[in-house]
Design a protein around this motif. Structure first.
Motif, PDB file in Angstrom:
ATOM      1  N   LEU A  33      -9.160  10.117 -10.903  1.00  0.00           N
ATOM      2  CA  LEU A  33     -10.070  10.012 -12.051  1.00  0.00           C
ATOM      3  C   LEU A  33      -9.758  11.082 -13.101  1.00  0.00           C
ATOM      4  CD1 LEU A  33     -13.455   9.336 -10.187  1.00  0.00           C
ATOM      5  CD2 LEU A  33     -11.808   7.675 -11.051  1.00  0.00           C
ATOM      6  N   THR A  34      -8.479  11.226 -13.458  1.00  0.00           N
ATOM      7  CA  THR A  34      -8.088  12.205 -14.484  1.00  0.00           C
ATOM      8  C   THR A  34      -8.189  11.635 -15.885  1.00  0.00           C
ATOM      9  OG1 THR A  34      -5.746  11.577 -14.450  1.00  0.00           O
ATOM     10  CG2 THR A  34      -6.476  13.205 -12.816  1.00  0.00           C
ATOM     11  N   GLU A  35      -8.542  10.352 -16.014  1.00  0.00           N
ATOM     12  CA  GLU A  35      -8.644   9.678 -17.314  1.00  0.00           C
ATOM     13  C   GLU A  35      -7.314   9.721 -18.075  1.00  0.00           C
ATOM     14  OE1 GLU A  35     -12.028  11.276 -19.361  1.00  0.00           O
ATOM     15  OE2 GLU A  35     -13.425  10.047 -18.203  1.00  0.00           O
ATOM     16  N   GLY A  36      -6.213   9.557 -17.351  1.00  0.00           N
ATOM     17  CA  GLY A  36      -4.894   9.456 -17.963  1.00  0.00           C
ATOM     18  C   GLY A  36      -4.120  10.743 -18.033  1.00  0.00           C
ATOM     19  N   THR A  37      -4.710  11.872 -17.670  1.00  0.00           N
ATOM     20  CA  THR A  37      -3.988  13.139 -17.710  1.00  0.00           C
ATOM     21  C   THR A  37      -3.046  13.242 -16.505  1.00  0.00           C
ATOM     22  OG1 THR A  37      -5.790  14.232 -18.872  1.00  0.00           O
ATOM     23  CG2 THR A  37      -4.220  15.640 -17.691  1.00  0.00           C
ATOM     24  N   VAL A  38      -1.809  13.610 -16.748  1.00  0.00           N
ATOM     25  CA  VAL A  38      -0.806  13.785 -15.696  1.00  0.00           C
ATOM     26  C   VAL A  38      -0.433  15.261 -15.661  1.00  0.00           C
ATOM     27  CG1 VAL A  38       1.479  13.123 -14.859  1.00  0.00           C
ATOM     28  CG2 VAL A  38       0.072  11.462 -16.102  1.00  0.00           C
ATOM     29  N   PRO A  39      -0.834  16.001 -14.636  1.00  0.00           N
ATOM     30  CA  PRO A  39      -0.453  17.419 -14.569  1.00  0.00           C
ATOM     31  C   PRO A  39       1.062  17.570 -14.519  1.00  0.00           C
ATOM     32  CG  PRO A  39      -2.204  16.918 -13.006  1.00  0.00           C
ATOM     33  CD  PRO A  39      -1.726  15.605 -13.526  1.00  0.00           C
ATOM     34  N   LEU A  60       5.022   6.054 -24.111  1.00  0.00           N
ATOM     35  CA  LEU A  60       4.181   5.799 -22.933  1.00  0.00           C
ATOM     36  C   LEU A  60       3.391   7.035 -22.528  1.00  0.00           C
ATOM     37  CD1 LEU A  60       6.746   3.737 -20.819  1.00  0.00           C
ATOM     38  CD2 LEU A  60       4.703   2.868 -21.978  1.00  0.00           C
ATOM     39  N   TRP A  61       3.923   8.214 -22.784  1.00  0.00           N
ATOM     40  CA  TRP A  61       3.240   9.484 -22.520  1.00  0.00           C
ATOM     41  C   TRP A  61       3.157  10.281 -23.824  1.00  0.00           C
ATOM     42  CZ3 TRP A  61       5.303  12.185 -17.435  1.00  0.00           C
ATOM     43  CH2 TRP A  61       4.856  11.445 -16.320  1.00  0.00           C
ATOM     44  N   HIS A  62       2.189  11.234 -23.847  1.00  0.00           N
ATOM     45  CA  HIS A  62       2.083  12.191 -24.947  1.00  0.00           C
ATOM     46  C   HIS A  62       2.121  13.598 -24.370  1.00  0.00           C
ATOM     47  CE1 HIS A  62       1.271   8.967 -27.672  1.00  0.00           C
ATOM     48  NE2 HIS A  62       0.048   8.699 -27.191  1.00  0.00           N
ATOM     49  N   ALA A  63       2.859  14.459 -25.033  1.00  0.00           N
ATOM     50  CA  ALA A  63       2.862  15.873 -24.650  1.00  0.00           C
ATOM     51  C   ALA A  63       1.849  16.626 -25.506  1.00  0.00           C
ATOM     52  CB  ALA A  63       4.276  16.453 -24.828  1.00  0.00           C
ATOM     53  N   ALA A  64       1.655  17.891 -25.202  1.00  0.00           N
ATOM     54  CA  ALA A  64       0.698  18.707 -25.966  1.00  0.00           C
ATOM     55  C   ALA A  64       1.129  18.785 -27.431  1.00  0.00           C
ATOM     56  CB  ALA A  64       0.622  20.104 -25.359  1.00  0.00           C
ATOM     57  N   GLY A  65       0.142  18.619 -28.344  1.00  0.00           N
ATOM     58  CA  GLY A  65       0.398  18.667 -29.769  1.00  0.00           C
ATOM     59  C   GLY A  65       0.786  17.334 -30.369  1.00  0.00           C
ATOM     60  N   HIS A  66       0.549  16.207 -29.652  1.00  0.00           N
ATOM     61  CA  HIS A  66       0.909  14.886 -30.179  1.00  0.00           C
ATOM     62  C   HIS A  66      -0.030  14.513 -31.328  1.00  0.00           C
ATOM     63  CE1 HIS A  66      -2.515  12.577 -28.557  1.00  0.00           C
ATOM     64  NE2 HIS A  66      -2.485  13.463 -27.558  1.00  0.00           N
ATOM     65  N   MET A  81      -1.353   9.794 -20.582  1.00  0.00           N
ATOM     66  CA  MET A  81      -0.826   8.436 -20.684  1.00  0.00           C
ATOM     67  C   MET A  81      -1.445   7.747 -21.896  1.00  0.00           C
ATOM     68  SD  MET A  81      -0.734   7.325 -16.670  1.00  0.00           S
ATOM     69  CE  MET A  81       0.438   6.019 -17.015  1.00  0.00           C
ATOM     70  N   HIS A  82      -0.635   7.134 -22.708  1.00  0.00           N
ATOM     71  CA  HIS A  82      -1.090   6.508 -23.943  1.00  0.00           C
ATOM     72  C   HIS A  82      -2.041   5.346 -23.628  1.00  0.00           C
ATOM     73  CE1 HIS A  82      -1.097   4.986 -28.016  1.00  0.00           C
ATOM     74  NE2 HIS A  82      -0.674   3.795 -27.589  1.00  0.00           N
ATOM     75  N   ASP A  83      -3.221   5.327 -24.329  1.00  0.00           N
ATOM     76  CA  ASP A  83      -4.223   4.258 -24.231  1.00  0.00           C
ATOM     77  C   ASP A  83      -4.671   4.002 -22.780  1.00  0.00           C
ATOM     78  OD1 ASP A  83      -4.367   3.904 -26.923  1.00  0.00           O
ATOM     79  OD2 ASP A  83      -3.177   2.052 -26.974  1.00  0.00           O
TER      80      ASP A  83
END
Length: 302
Positions: A33-39, A60-66, A81-83
């Motif tokens: 349940l990270t709501e799309g966050t990937v450590p 497909l992914w966003h890094a910090a500062g996107h 993860m995008h959307d």
């Protein structure tokens, strides 16, 4: 994943190795349940740095500062993860659904337990004929045990006991029976009887409530009926304690059996104590020895 994902432009751009990382990281995010966050540590565990960069380059992914307006900002070194929340529920929604499911299961278990207790209570109720038969049997046992004769000779004394007139009863047993027999024709429930019943039920439930399949209401009704029939409260408490110790339900029939056991005299209660100062009657062997000694004495004298 949609069944058209195999031809999605972003997946085709990322390539199979990077798509494998994307799928595993997506399952991780859904489970925890990270709501799309990937450590970042998860990305390094499931894939490589070039594969992560391919996912970011494919969108497909966003890094910090996107700059994506729909996705939250991850911490430095992590990815998002995008959307993800467009196709997956939020953490709060999942937790609410789980709470509702757990509540439904709890109510279902409580209803099943209640139905089981009701069925068990009906099966534990003794038939009226069995109750009276058990009571008659208990009365016969009690009267028979108290009618056993103990001659004075068996106790080693033929006169009165040394305690007679000083202490008429060595171990007195007050008659616990009420003025009217329990189960017969009795006066109505006395004033304050419901309060006494509630106190008895509270004390009994605190000690044995967890181990019984009865409901508190069933126990209270049985106690009120017993008090209404004129049964002494202290004697009723002793009978309830006996039933609680043997894990038996508290009903009119079981209370009668418990009372019969309590009224039964204790072993050795009717034994008469020996009088150390009373003359003892010689037995046959001792009598014969005394006669022989007397004859030998006469012969020696002659």
């Amino acid at each position: 994943m949609d069944d058209t994902a195999h031809v999605h432009p972003k997946l085709l751009k990322a390539g199979n190795p990077a798509v494998g990382l994307w799928m595993r990281a997506g399952a991780y995010a859904a489970q925890h349940l990270t709501e799309g966050t990937v450590p970042g540590v998860v990305a390094q565990l499931y894939g490589t740095a070039p594969q992560a960069r391919k996912l970011v380059a494919a969108g497909l992914w966003h890094a910090a500062g996107h700059s994506c307006p729909r996705c939250p900002q991850p911490s430095s070194g992590d990815y998002v993860m995008h959307d993800f929340l467009v196709y997956n529920p939020t953490k709060s929604a999942v937790e609410k659904d789980r709470e509702k499911a757990a509540d439904r299961q709890r109510r279902a278990r409580e209803k099943a337990t209640e139905r089981q207790n009701q069925t068990r209570n009906r099966s534990d109720q003794p038939r009226e004929s069995d109750s009276f038969a058990g009571e008659r049997s208990a009365e016969k046992t009690e009267s028979g045990s108290e009618s056993i004769a103990f001659p004075d000779l068996f106790a080693g004394q033929e006169g009165s006991s040394q305690r007679d007139g000083v202490d008429p009863s060595r171990s007195p047993r007050p008659d616990p029976s009420p003025t009217t027999s329990y189960g017969g024709s009795n006066p109505p429930n006395p004033q304050g009887g419901k309060g006494a019943a509630a106190a008895l039920v509270d004390d009994w439930w605190a000690s044995y409530g967890r181990g019984t399949a009865q409901s508190r209401t069933t126990v209270r009704r049985a106690v009120e009926d017993a008090l209404g029939n004129g049964l002494d409260a202290s004697l009723l408490a002793a009978a309830m304690d006996r039933l609680g110790q043997t894990s038996k339900p508290v009903t009119g029939g079981t209370l009668q059996f418990a009372l019969s056991e309590i009224r039964r005299p204790a072993a050795g209660a009717a034994v008469i104590p020996l009088n150390p100062h009373a003359p003892r009657t010689l037995g046959r062997a001792a009598n014969a020895a005394a006669v022989m000694a007397e004859l030998l004495g006469q012969e020696n004298a002659q």
